[in-house]
Structures are given as structure tokens and as C-alpha cells.
Motif scaffolding. Structure first.
Motif, PDB file in Angstrom:
ATOM      1  N   PRO A  87       7.436   2.361 -14.712  1.00 30.57           N
ATOM      2  CA  PRO A  87       7.021   2.790 -13.373  1.00 30.57           C
ATOM      3  C   PRO A  87       6.145   1.727 -12.715  1.00 30.57           C
ATOM      4  O   PRO A  87       5.493   0.930 -13.408  1.00 30.57           O
ATOM      5  CB  PRO A  87       6.225   4.061 -13.650  1.00 30.57           C
ATOM      6  CG  PRO A  87       5.728   3.896 -15.035  1.00 30.57           C
ATOM      7  CD  PRO A  87       6.786   3.136 -15.782  1.00 30.57           C
ATOM      8  N   PRO A  88       6.113   1.711 -11.379  1.00 26.28           N
ATOM      9  CA  PRO A  88       5.335   0.673 -10.671  1.00 26.28           C
ATOM     10  C   PRO A  88       3.896   0.572 -11.166  1.00 26.28           C
ATOM     11  O   PRO A  88       3.368  -0.537 -11.315  1.00 26.28           O
ATOM     12  CB  PRO A  88       5.401   1.130  -9.207  1.00 26.28           C
ATOM     13  CG  PRO A  88       6.677   1.893  -9.119  1.00 26.28           C
ATOM     14  CD  PRO A  88       6.855   2.577 -10.440  1.00 26.28           C
ATOM     15  N   ALA A  89       3.272   1.710 -11.439  1.00 25.12           N
ATOM     16  CA  ALA A  89       1.848   1.689 -11.821  1.00 25.12           C
ATOM     17  C   ALA A  89       1.617   0.969 -13.150  1.00 25.12           C
ATOM     18  O   ALA A  89       0.503   0.512 -13.416  1.00 25.12           O
ATOM     19  CB  ALA A  89       1.322   3.118 -11.912  1.00 25.12           C
ATOM     20  N   ARG A  90       2.640   0.849 -13.979  1.00 27.24           N
ATOM     21  CA  ARG A  90       2.468   0.205 -15.296  1.00 27.24           C
ATOM     22  C   ARG A  90       3.242  -1.110 -15.408  1.00 27.24           C
ATOM     23  O   ARG A  90       3.345  -1.673 -16.494  1.00 27.24           O
ATOM     24  CB  ARG A  90       2.908   1.158 -16.418  1.00 27.24           C
ATOM     25  CG  ARG A  90       2.020   2.389 -16.573  1.00 27.24           C
ATOM     26  CD  ARG A  90       2.267   3.084 -17.899  1.00 27.24           C
ATOM     27  NE  ARG A  90       1.940   2.223 -19.033  1.00 27.24           N
ATOM     28  CZ  ARG A  90       2.342   2.463 -20.287  1.00 27.24           C
ATOM     29  NH1 ARG A  90       3.058   3.530 -20.557  1.00 27.24           N
ATOM     30  NH2 ARG A  90       2.027   1.639 -21.265  1.00 27.24           N
ATOM     31  N   TYR A  91       3.808  -1.573 -14.287  1.00 29.18           N
ATOM     32  CA  TYR A  91       4.701  -2.739 -14.370  1.00 29.18           C
ATOM     33  C   TYR A  91       4.003  -3.979 -14.919  1.00 29.18           C
ATOM     34  O   TYR A  91       4.503  -4.660 -15.814  1.00 29.18           O
ATOM     35  CB  TYR A  91       5.339  -3.050 -13.013  1.00 29.18           C
ATOM     36  CG  TYR A  91       6.813  -3.319 -13.144  1.00 29.18           C
ATOM     37  CD1 TYR A  91       7.746  -2.293 -13.046  1.00 29.18           C
ATOM     38  CD2 TYR A  91       7.273  -4.605 -13.441  1.00 29.18           C
ATOM     39  CE1 TYR A  91       9.105  -2.532 -13.211  1.00 29.18           C
ATOM     40  CE2 TYR A  91       8.629  -4.849 -13.609  1.00 29.18           C
ATOM     41  CZ  TYR A  91       9.537  -3.806 -13.491  1.00 29.18           C
ATOM     42  OH  TYR A  91      10.886  -4.045 -13.677  1.00 29.18           O
ATOM     43  N   ASP A  92       2.818  -4.272 -14.384  1.00 28.44           N
ATOM     44  CA  ASP A  92       2.100  -5.481 -14.838  1.00 28.44           C
ATOM     45  C   ASP A  92       1.794  -5.403 -16.327  1.00 28.44           C
ATOM     46  O   ASP A  92       1.970  -6.371 -17.067  1.00 28.44           O
ATOM     47  CB  ASP A  92       0.790  -5.650 -14.067  1.00 28.44           C
ATOM     48  CG  ASP A  92       1.008  -6.061 -12.620  1.00 28.44           C
ATOM     49  OD1 ASP A  92       2.176  -6.150 -12.193  1.00 28.44           O
ATOM     50  OD2 ASP A  92       0.010  -6.285 -11.908  1.00 28.44           O
ATOM     51  N   GLU A  93       1.355  -4.232 -16.759  1.00 27.75           N
ATOM     52  CA  GLU A  93       1.006  -4.059 -18.177  1.00 27.75           C
ATOM     53  C   GLU A  93       2.237  -4.243 -19.071  1.00 27.75           C
ATOM     54  O   GLU A  93       2.179  -4.936 -20.099  1.00 27.75           O
ATOM     55  CB  GLU A  93       0.428  -2.643 -18.357  1.00 27.75           C
ATOM     56  CG  GLU A  93       0.128  -2.249 -19.771  1.00 27.75           C
ATOM     57  CD  GLU A  93       0.045  -0.725 -19.943  1.00 27.75           C
ATOM     58  OE1 GLU A  93      -0.007  -0.294 -21.089  1.00 27.75           O
ATOM     59  OE2 GLU A  93       0.062   0.002 -18.919  1.00 27.75           O
ATOM     60  N   LEU A  94       3.368  -3.644 -18.660  1.00 25.35           N
ATOM     61  CA  LEU A  94       4.562  -3.707 -19.497  1.00 25.35           C
ATOM     62  C   LEU A  94       5.241  -5.073 -19.440  1.00 25.35           C
ATOM     63  O   LEU A  94       5.935  -5.470 -20.379  1.00 25.35           O
ATOM     64  CB  LEU A  94       5.546  -2.602 -19.092  1.00 25.35           C
ATOM     65  CG  LEU A  94       5.056  -1.185 -19.413  1.00 25.35           C
ATOM     66  CD1 LEU A  94       5.908  -0.135 -18.698  1.00 25.35           C
ATOM     67  CD2 LEU A  94       5.061  -0.926 -20.922  1.00 25.35           C
ATOM     68  N   ALA A  95       5.031  -5.804 -18.330  1.00 19.67           N
ATOM     69  CA  ALA A  95       5.594  -7.159 -18.227  1.00 19.67           C
ATOM     70  C   ALA A  95       4.633  -8.206 -18.778  1.00 19.67           C
ATOM     71  O   ALA A  95       5.015  -9.360 -18.976  1.00 19.67           O
ATOM     72  CB  ALA A  95       5.949  -7.479 -16.782  1.00 19.67           C
ATOM     73  N   GLY A  96       3.401  -7.826 -18.980  1.00 17.35           N
ATOM     74  CA  GLY A  96       2.412  -8.754 -19.533  1.00 17.35           C
ATOM     75  C   GLY A  96       1.900  -9.800 -18.561  1.00 17.35           C
ATOM     76  O   GLY A  96       1.163 -10.707 -18.954  1.00 17.35           O
ATOM     77  N   VAL A  97       2.293  -9.681 -17.303  1.00 17.88           N
ATOM     78  CA  VAL A  97       1.841 -10.602 -16.243  1.00 17.88           C
ATOM     79  C   VAL A  97       1.788  -9.799 -14.943  1.00 17.88           C
ATOM     80  O   VAL A  97       2.343  -8.694 -14.872  1.00 17.88           O
ATOM     81  CB  VAL A  97       2.827 -11.785 -16.031  1.00 17.88           C
ATOM     82  CG1 VAL A  97       2.870 -12.699 -17.248  1.00 17.88           C
ATOM     83  CG2 VAL A  97       4.219 -11.285 -15.686  1.00 17.88           C
TER      84      VAL A  97
END
Ligand code: SF4
Length: 233
Positions: A128-138
């Protein structure tokens, strides 16, 4: 282009086709659960003996009678200059071309679609958008991700979206990811599996729990009405 590996033949990476599989080196994401760390982390990619593009084509020529497609995966292939030229060479051999992408470069996808170079696109949607940075690591430009999704839905001759249900992804996360791919004809929930002898980008994730196949099957039942096709794999 810079390739790390070439698998001369695969029956499972291009639906209904026998393909060769080329792995592009380097990625702009650092998904902690990624098991292709040798293609992602610069300290690992620097140790690779990269395969020159011409050598890839020597193998493709040799295999031409046995394959009808080429899958370009990674890493992230759209980061590399010369992708369009490389695909054009593959198409001159009569091969269908499937591209695996993280969707971070919609302008590259658009150019490839405009040139009619892609037959199938598989895009990873991380969550989901809210976790995208965390799951992509950047940090990820979520607008670019949504642009890529739209481009694929409207231009790809065939395509799929898929989300690797990595540890920490919840049922709520999956339900919040579904609207991102609204209107897509095919969506898959991919089981988190670590192949033997593979190192994760973040080794700490190796010991985290992800949903089982049975649990994913039950989650798919809750979301499957949003898609004409797809499932768990
Ligand atoms: S899983 Fe993430 S880090 Fe690994 S290749 Fe794909 S986008 Fe890059």
C-alpha cells in the motif's frame, strides 16, 4: 546493457511460452526481502562477471529453435541505457519480449510502448502507498508507480501485477494495495520464498514470518472479485 546471468531456457517465467531469461544487474530499490541481493547491492554487483550484450545474443541465436520469447528481469532493467535497442535486437530474432519491472521509470515504459517493443509486462507492486518506502527500502515516487500502472493497463498487449507477500505485510495492507491496481485484468499474491543459497538484501528478514500458501488462498478469496484473473503462486 549489463547482464549478470542468462538462463537459456525457462518454462515458467513467460506464461504459455518457452523463454530465455536475462538478469539485468543493478536496482534502484532495496526491498529488504529481495533474494537477488547480488543484483541489487553495489558491493555485490561489483563482484559479478557481467555478460556482454553480444554474448547474450550468441546464446539466443543458438537457442532460437527452442525458445519463442525472452524475459528481461533484474535487478531493474529500465535503469539501463540501451534497453530499447537491446529489445529491438531480440525482436529481430522473432522473439516475444516480457519485461519485469518495479515500475519506478514510467517514462521508459512509455517510450517502449510507443515503439511497440513489449509483449508482456510484469510489474511488482510492493504494497500500500503508506508502506511503499519501507517495503522498497528507499524513498519511492508513488506518483511514478501509479503512472506505470496506468500505462501498463492501457498499453501492454498482456500484463500482470503481483505483490510478494513479504513478512510484515498484513491482510489490511493487501486490501489497501488492491485499489492501486484497480482495473487490472490480472493480479497475483506471491508467496515469500527464499531460494536455497540466496541472500536477502536485509538478512534480518530471513527469520520473519510470512503468510502460508493456505492463508494466502483465504485472503485471495476476499479480494478476487476485483480482478478477472490472478491468484496465489
Ligand atoms: S525485489 Fe526490490 S530490490 Fe529486488 S530486484 Fe526487485 S525491486 Fe529491486
Amino acid at each position: 546493457m549489463k547482464f549478470a546471468h542468462l538462463l537459456p531456457m525457462t518454462l515458467i517465467d513467460y506464461p504459455d511460452h518457452i523463454a530465455a531469461l536475462a538478469y539485468a544487474a543493478a536496482c534502484n530499490f532495496r526491498c529488504p526481502f529481495c533474494h537477488n541481493s547480488e543484483l541489487v547491492l553495489p558491493e555485490e554487483t561489483s563482484k559479478l562477471h557481467l555478460i556482454p550484450e553480444n554474448d547474450i545474443f550468441v546464446t539466443l541465436h543458438e537457442r532460437q529453435r527452442f525458445i519463442d520469447a525472452l524475459v528481461i528481469t533484474g535487478g531493474e532493467p529500465t535503469l539501463q541505457p540501451g534497453l530499447g535497442r537491446f529489445i529491438t535486437r531480440a525482436k529481430h530474432l522473432g522473439l516475444l519480449v516480457k519485461l519485469d519491472t518495479n515500475g519506478s521509470q514510467p517514462e521508459i515504459l512509455e517510450a517502449l510502448f510507443r515503439a511497440h517493443l513489449l509483449d508482456y509486462v510484469a510489474m511488482d507492486v510492493k504494497g500500500p502507498p503508506a508502506r511503499y518506502d519501507e517495503l522498497a527500502g528507499v524513498h519511492v515516487d508513488i506518483n511514478a508507480i501509479q503512472d506505470s500502472i496506468r500505462l501498463i493497463i492501457h498499453n501492454a498487449p498482456d500484463y500482470e501485477f503481483r505483490t510478494t507477500i513479504a513478512p510484515t505485510i498484513t491482510v489490511g495492507d493487501i486490501k489497501e494495495t488492491v485499489p492501486m491496481v484497480s482495473g487490472a485484468k490480472r493480479y497475483y499474491l506471491q508467496r515469500f520464498v527464499i531460494p536455497q543459497d540466496k541472500a536477502l538484501v536485509d538478512p534480518a528478514w530471513k527469520n520473519k514470518q510470512a503468510f502460508s500458501e493456505e492463508e494466502l488462498g483465504a485472503i485471495w478469496e476476499q479480494i478476487k472479485s476485483a480482478f478477472p484473473a490472478g491468484g496465489v503462486r
